[in-house]
Scaffold this motif. Structure first.
Motif, PDB file in Angstrom:
ATOM      1  N   ALA A  97       0.875  -1.179   0.000  1.00 49.17           N
ATOM      2  CA  ALA A  97       0.000   0.000   0.000  1.00 49.17           C
ATOM      3  C   ALA A  97       0.906   1.220   0.000  1.00 49.17           C
ATOM      4  N   VAL A  98       0.612   2.183  -0.871  1.00 50.79           N
ATOM      5  CA  VAL A  98       1.531   3.309  -1.078  1.00 50.79           C
ATOM      6  C   VAL A  98       0.786   4.634  -0.940  1.00 50.79           C
ATOM      7  N   GLY A  99       1.489   5.629  -0.455  1.00 48.14           N
ATOM      8  CA  GLY A  99       0.899   6.942  -0.246  1.00 48.14           C
ATOM      9  C   GLY A  99       0.316   7.519  -1.528  1.00 48.14           C
ATOM     10  N   ALA A 100      -0.873   8.115  -1.377  1.00 44.48           N
ATOM     11  CA  ALA A 100      -1.549   8.771  -2.507  1.00 44.48           C
ATOM     12  C   ALA A 100      -2.421   9.866  -1.929  1.00 44.48           C
ATOM     13  N   GLN A 101      -1.797  10.970  -1.538  1.00 43.48           N
ATOM     14  CA  GLN A 101      -2.532  11.964  -0.772  1.00 43.48           C
ATOM     15  C   GLN A 101      -2.082  13.385  -1.091  1.00 43.48           C
ATOM     16  N   ALA A 102      -3.046  14.289  -0.966  1.00 46.89           N
ATOM     17  CA  ALA A 102      -2.781  15.724  -1.050  1.00 46.89           C
ATOM     18  C   ALA A 102      -2.760  16.266   0.376  1.00 46.89           C
ATOM     19  N   GLY A 103      -2.328  17.524   0.505  1.00 46.96           N
ATOM     20  CA  GLY A 103      -2.333  18.123   1.831  1.00 46.96           C
ATOM     21  C   GLY A 103      -0.970  18.644   2.218  1.00 46.96           C
ATOM     22  N   ALA A 104      -0.635  18.481   3.509  1.00 46.12           N
ATOM     23  CA  ALA A 104       0.602  19.057   4.036  1.00 46.12           C
ATOM     24  C   ALA A 104       1.829  18.546   3.303  1.00 46.12           C
ATOM     25  N   LEU A 105       1.882  17.238   3.038  1.00 45.30           N
ATOM     26  CA  LEU A 105       2.961  16.664   2.231  1.00 45.30           C
ATOM     27  C   LEU A 105       2.317  15.869   1.108  1.00 45.30           C
ATOM     28  N   VAL A 115       4.837   2.042   1.369  1.00 43.24           N
ATOM     29  CA  VAL A 115       5.749   3.157   1.083  1.00 43.24           C
ATOM     30  C   VAL A 115       4.970   4.435   1.362  1.00 43.24           C
ATOM     31  N   LEU A 116       5.455   5.230   2.296  1.00 41.47           N
ATOM     32  CA  LEU A 116       4.794   6.479   2.661  1.00 41.47           C
ATOM     33  C   LEU A 116       5.811   7.597   2.892  1.00 41.47           C
ATOM     34  N   ASN A 117       6.761   7.343   3.774  1.00 40.31           N
ATOM     35  CA  ASN A 117       7.765   8.355   4.120  1.00 40.31           C
ATOM     36  C   ASN A 117       9.120   8.096   3.468  1.00 40.31           C
ATOM     37  N   GLY A 118       9.368   6.855   3.069  1.00 39.35           N
ATOM     38  CA  GLY A 118      10.685   6.493   2.541  1.00 39.35           C
ATOM     39  C   GLY A 118      10.796   6.705   1.045  1.00 39.35           C
ATOM     40  N   ILE A 119      10.726   7.949   0.602  1.00 37.51           N
ATOM     41  CA  ILE A 119      10.823   8.301  -0.825  1.00 37.51           C
ATOM     42  C   ILE A 119      12.032   9.219  -0.969  1.00 37.51           C
ATOM     43  N   ASN A 124      -6.787  14.177   8.823  1.00 38.96           N
ATOM     44  CA  ASN A 124      -5.994  13.441   9.796  1.00 38.96           C
ATOM     45  C   ASN A 124      -5.635  12.082   9.212  1.00 38.96           C
ATOM     46  N   GLY A 125      -4.445  11.563   9.564  1.00 43.65           N
ATOM     47  CA  GLY A 125      -4.045  10.230   9.125  1.00 43.65           C
ATOM     48  C   GLY A 125      -3.571  10.186   7.690  1.00 43.65           C
ATOM     49  N   ASN A 126      -3.590   8.976   7.101  1.00 44.50           N
ATOM     50  CA  ASN A 126      -3.040   8.777   5.756  1.00 44.50           C
ATOM     51  C   ASN A 126      -3.956   7.903   4.920  1.00 44.50           C
ATOM     52  N   PHE A 127      -3.893   8.136   3.603  1.00 43.31           N
ATOM     53  CA  PHE A 127      -4.526   7.233   2.642  1.00 43.31           C
ATOM     54  C   PHE A 127      -3.421   6.550   1.853  1.00 43.31           C
ATOM     55  N   LEU A 128      -3.494   5.210   1.769  1.00 40.17           N
ATOM     56  CA  LEU A 128      -2.518   4.434   1.007  1.00 40.17           C
ATOM     57  C   LEU A 128      -3.248   3.611  -0.037  1.00 40.17           C
TER      58      LEU A 128
END
Length: 281
Positions: free
Chosen positions: A36-44, A140-144, A190-194
């Motif tokens: 599951a990998v990050g797919a989000q808009a917002g702060a980062l 994969v979320l922060n390790g890019i 709040n939180g994350n979408f992967l």
């Protein structure tokens, strides 16, 4: 009196036949929960991308994608949903690239080719809950990271509520025949979408296509570059992501062309019956 007829009916029939649209659909199938990998808009901002091919001009009207609400995110935290379409590098890109990643061959372009979002009402969405708890084996979320630290192996298993977004484009996306990337993003309070992975090669979806490229990812610190989720970050593997597209192919010609050809048919219609002068006896 002799009459000469021009076969306007036949010409009209041929013209109409050439503009019949056919249904288009594409799917990578169900999640396989490998990653599951990050797919989000917002702060980062994090963008993940997977590819599809159009054999002819197509108008996309609906889409769907499946992922996890993780790290405390709830349905109430969903603020906006975006969908972007990228072409394949080196279209819409600076070339040569920066050299901060192992390769840009077959990556998404630097910038989006088309975009739609719920914030400006160019898409609407509904959410279906598929499971209260689901777990992907890796993430994969922060390790890019750029070279030389891109291969982290991933960040390990992640769990969350499994949800599917069903998208209606209020402004349809019309694309020429070409190779593209689908890039969904969810903005959360709040939180994350992967975004969940799908089988590669495709199983249970629209079937394999060639070339079926692997999925890519970047955050705003890596942009405009991209990394391959499997080959570059996890290492020695490849992934697809879970999404579907529907619409119509063989989109009719623009209005100006239709008016021109309609006018031409009209002229032929007014001149279809030609009267010859009486012959002297």
């Amino acid at each position: 009196m002799q009459h000469k007829f021009i076969p306007v009916l036949t010409l009209s029939a041929l013209f109409a036949t050439s503009y019949e649209a056919s249904a288009f659909s594409f799917s990578t199938g169900d999640p396989d929960f490998r990653i599951a990998v990050g797919a989000q808009a917002g702060a980062l901002e994090i963008e993940s991308a997977d590819d599809f091919i159009l054999a002819e001009k197509t108008q996309l009207r609906q889409a769907s994608f499946t992922g996890l609400l993780a790290n405390g995110a709830t349905l109430a935290d969903i603020a906006n949903v975006n969908v972007e379409i990228y072409r394949v590098f080196d279209k819409d890109s600076v070339n040569p690239p920066s050299g901060r990643v192992p390769t840009r061959v077959n990556s998404p372009a630097d910038v989006a080719f088309e975009s739609r979002g719920s914030a400006d009402n160019t898409l609407s969405y509904s959410v279906s809950v598929l499971g209260d708890v689901a777990t992907a084996a890796n993430s994969v979320l922060n390790g890019i990271h750029p070279l030389p630290n891109q291969t982290t192996g991933g960040e390990g298993a992640v769990s969350g509520r499994e949800i599917s977004f069903n998208i209606d484009f209020s402004q349809a996306i019309t694309l020429d025949a070409d190779h593209y990337f689908f890039v969904p993003q969810v903005e959360l309070k709040n939180g994350n979408f992967l975004w969940l992975s799908a089988a590669k090669p495709i199983v249970g979806g629209s079937g394999p296509f060639s070339p079926d490229l692997q999925s890519w990812i970047r955050d705003e610190n890596l942009a405009p570059d991209w990394l391959r989720i499997g080959t570059d970050i996890v290492g020695s593997t490849t992934f697809n992501q879970t999404f579907s597209l529907t619409g119509v192919s063989a989109v009719p010609l623009p209005g100006a062309t239709w008016l021109f050809l309609s006018g031409l048919l009209g002229l032929l219609g007014t001149g279809k019956r030609k009267q010859t002068a009486p012959q002297a006896v």
